[in-house]
Write an enzyme that holds these catalytic residues in place. Structure first.
Site, mmCIF file in Angstrom:
data_model
loop_
_atom_site.group_PDB
_atom_site.id
_atom_site.type_symbol
_atom_site.label_atom_id
_atom_site.label_comp_id
_atom_site.label_asym_id
_atom_site.label_seq_id
_atom_site.Cartn_x
_atom_site.Cartn_y
_atom_site.Cartn_z
ATOM 1 N N GLU A 253 -10.750 5.105 -28.444
ATOM 2 C CA GLU A 253 -11.802 4.606 -29.327
ATOM 3 C C GLU A 253 -12.284 3.291 -28.739
ATOM 4 O OE1 GLU A 253 -12.346 2.960 -33.766
ATOM 5 O OE2 GLU A 253 -11.603 5.027 -33.614
ATOM 6 N N CYS A 287 -14.888 -2.101 -34.527
ATOM 7 C CA CYS A 287 -15.649 -1.237 -33.633
ATOM 8 C C CYS A 287 -16.769 -0.506 -34.353
ATOM 9 C CB CYS A 287 -14.713 -0.243 -32.953
ATOM 10 S SG CYS A 287 -13.626 0.627 -34.093
#
Length: 516
Positions: A253, A287
């Site tokens: 990720e 994120c």
């Protein structure tokens, strides 16, 4: 209350749980105050290698213990996390500079992830029969075997929830874990781990190592049977290359430049509040945080004015209670990056509608939530991830223009659509190039849906965490087929000649019956 409420004896106890024989320590700074929070022991490459050796031995027994045992242990850990909520909140605020509320999101996520994987692992990973192209002649089953010991590399920004989303499914699947914790989030991870150890997870099964990634990161990757990495795209590519050398799987990720689209049928006041949280939760240091807003022209003035008012009214502070809306950046490097992006944009013609400056009067790493307009391609914040409390607003003339602008990025992690029409929002959402899309929310809808996969497309990553997909990362599917003897499969040319006609007829019948 600004001073950390943590007890130094507790910190020392947690530090002792790190697999470290180097004798070296590094200072970890408390973001709220800028003072040293603790001296963190660091691990050597030998510590990493030894951790894998011990984890492999523990994993053999853990895998044999079975799903029912693992489920019971994980559910006990779930309850212990809940009992230790206040401690975990104190730790996360002390290490990351989050507000109390945004730290609570992490605790709740860890609890949800633990409960889901405890209850879902058996149903997801138990052996199943699969159809054969030769019914009654061949019987086939697929079983799932744990991969062994996973290497988990966790960043500083969401230590509790990101650890849980990778470590817990690994444990539920029967794997061991060697986790490389970022120095700035190690205490939170160790406190989470202690709940699992007390619940019955063998201490050797989940090892935590610390230190500079350039020194021990390669060792974490080199000995792993699978790698989970969360961090920057540049580092993620290096991790993927190292994993490829060993022919092991990897889930990544990585970065994002996440867009939010404001359609012209929104409730402007509600949309402004939703957008503010989407952009500035955890000071934009996540994120999936929103960094680009595209608003349709007919509501642009009203939305922008309301958004600026909402953001300007956010309360900054370093309190260990729920009295603040926005916390601190986590490190000096983050402060410098945010400041540089804003200064660069302003020097090239961007306009600051709110924020735009540090707040040393509150604490050394505080920076006001910032809204920019007139952002153009030559500015650093246009396409590059700021990873901080900075968002740009652009006006578009249609939802189609908004979709094109949102998709014009090398990243594709998260996106958001604000609209008064579910049908219209869904149409826009399905056209966006992102691993997750939230409607009338910034990120929490998809982030909290632990039964659904989470991950990115394009340069935002590979693989998925959460849901069945998150569990399947940690197992190898093994196919076992058995010839029943009902009909002997052909072995010689003569036997093929006798059976090919029958087998062709069977294929036609199976097609007619829609049998796969």
């Amino acid at each position: 209350m600004a001073a950390s409420p943590l007890d130094h004896t507790l910190i020392a106890e947690l530090d002792r749980e790190i697999n470290s024989t180097s004798g070296l320590t590094v200072p970890v700074i408390a973001p709220f105050s800028g003072q040293v929070l603790h001296e963190l022991p660091t691990s050597s490459t030998t510590d990493v290698e030894n951790s894998y050796g011990r984890a492999r031995l523990a994993q053999l027994s853990w895998a044999r213990a079975g799903f029912a045992h693992r489920r019971a242990v994980l559910l006990r850990a779930h309850d212990l996390i809940l009992e230790r909520t206040e401690l975990l909140l104190d730790l996360m605020q002390s290490e990351t500079g989050k507000t109390r509320g945004q730290a609570f999101e992490e605790v709740f996520q860890a609890v949800s992830v633990t409960r889901y994987n405890a209850l879902a692992a058996h149903a997801t990973l138990k052996g199943r029969r699969r159809r054969s192209s030769l019914p009654t002649v061949v019987q086939t089953r697929v079983r799932y075997s744990p991969k062994g010991v996973a290497g988990v590399i966790t960043p500083w920004n969401y230590p509790l929830s990101l650890a849980a989303m990778d470590v817990v499914p690994a444990l539920a699947a029967g794997c061991g874990v060697v986790q490389k914790a970022d120095n700035q989030g190690a205490l939170s991870i160790l406190a989470l781990r202690s709940a699992f150890i007390e619940a019955g997870v063998p201490a050797e099964l989940w090892a935590v190592v610390t230190g500079d990634g350039n020194e021990i990161g390669g060792a974490v990757t080199a000995s792993a049977d699978y790698i989970c990495f969360t961090g920057s795209t540049a580092t993620g590519k290096r991790v993927a290359a190292q994993a490829a050398e060993n022919l092991i799987g990897v889930s990544l990720e990585l970065g994002g430049k996440n867009p939010l689209i404001v359609l012209d049928d929104v409730d402007v006041k509600k949309a402004a509040k939703d957008a503010a949280y989407a952009c500035f939760s955890s000071m934009g240091q996540l994120c999936v945080s929103i960094e680009r807003i595209y608003v349709e022209r007919s509501v642009a003035d009203a939305f922008t004015a309301e958004f600026a008012a909402v953001v300007s009214a956010l309360k900054l502070g370093r309190s260990f209670d729920y009295s603040t809306d926005v916390g601190s950046l986590t490190s000096q490097a983050q402060l410098e990056r945010v400041s540089a992006h804003v200064e660069n944009a302003v020097s090239l013609g961007a306009t600051v509608l709110a924020g735009g400056k540090p707040r040393p009067d509150i604490g050394p790493l505080f920076y006001e939530p910032t809204i920019l307009t007139d952002v153009t391609e030559e500015m650093d914040c246009f396409a590059h991830e700021t990873f901080g409390p900075v968002v740009s607003i652009s006006v578009v003339d249609s939802d189609q223009e908004a979709i094109i602008a949102a998709n014009s990025s090398e990243y594709g992690l998260n996106a958001s659509v604000l609209s008064g029409s579910t049908t219209r929002a869904m149409r826009v959402a399905t056209a966006l190039e992102a691993g997750s899309v939230n409607i009338n929310e910034g990120y929490r809808g998809s982030f909290s849906s632990v039964a659904a996969p989470m991950g990115g497309v394009k340069n935002s990553g590979l693989g998925r965490r959460n849901g069945p997909e998150g569990l399947h990362r940690f197992v190898n599917p093994i196919t076992i087929s058995r010839a029943t003897g009902f009909v002997q499969l052909p072995r010689t040319g003569q036997e093929f000649a006798q059976l090919t006609g029958t087998m062709i007829l069977m294929a036609k019948v199976l097609k007619a019956l829609r049998r796969r």
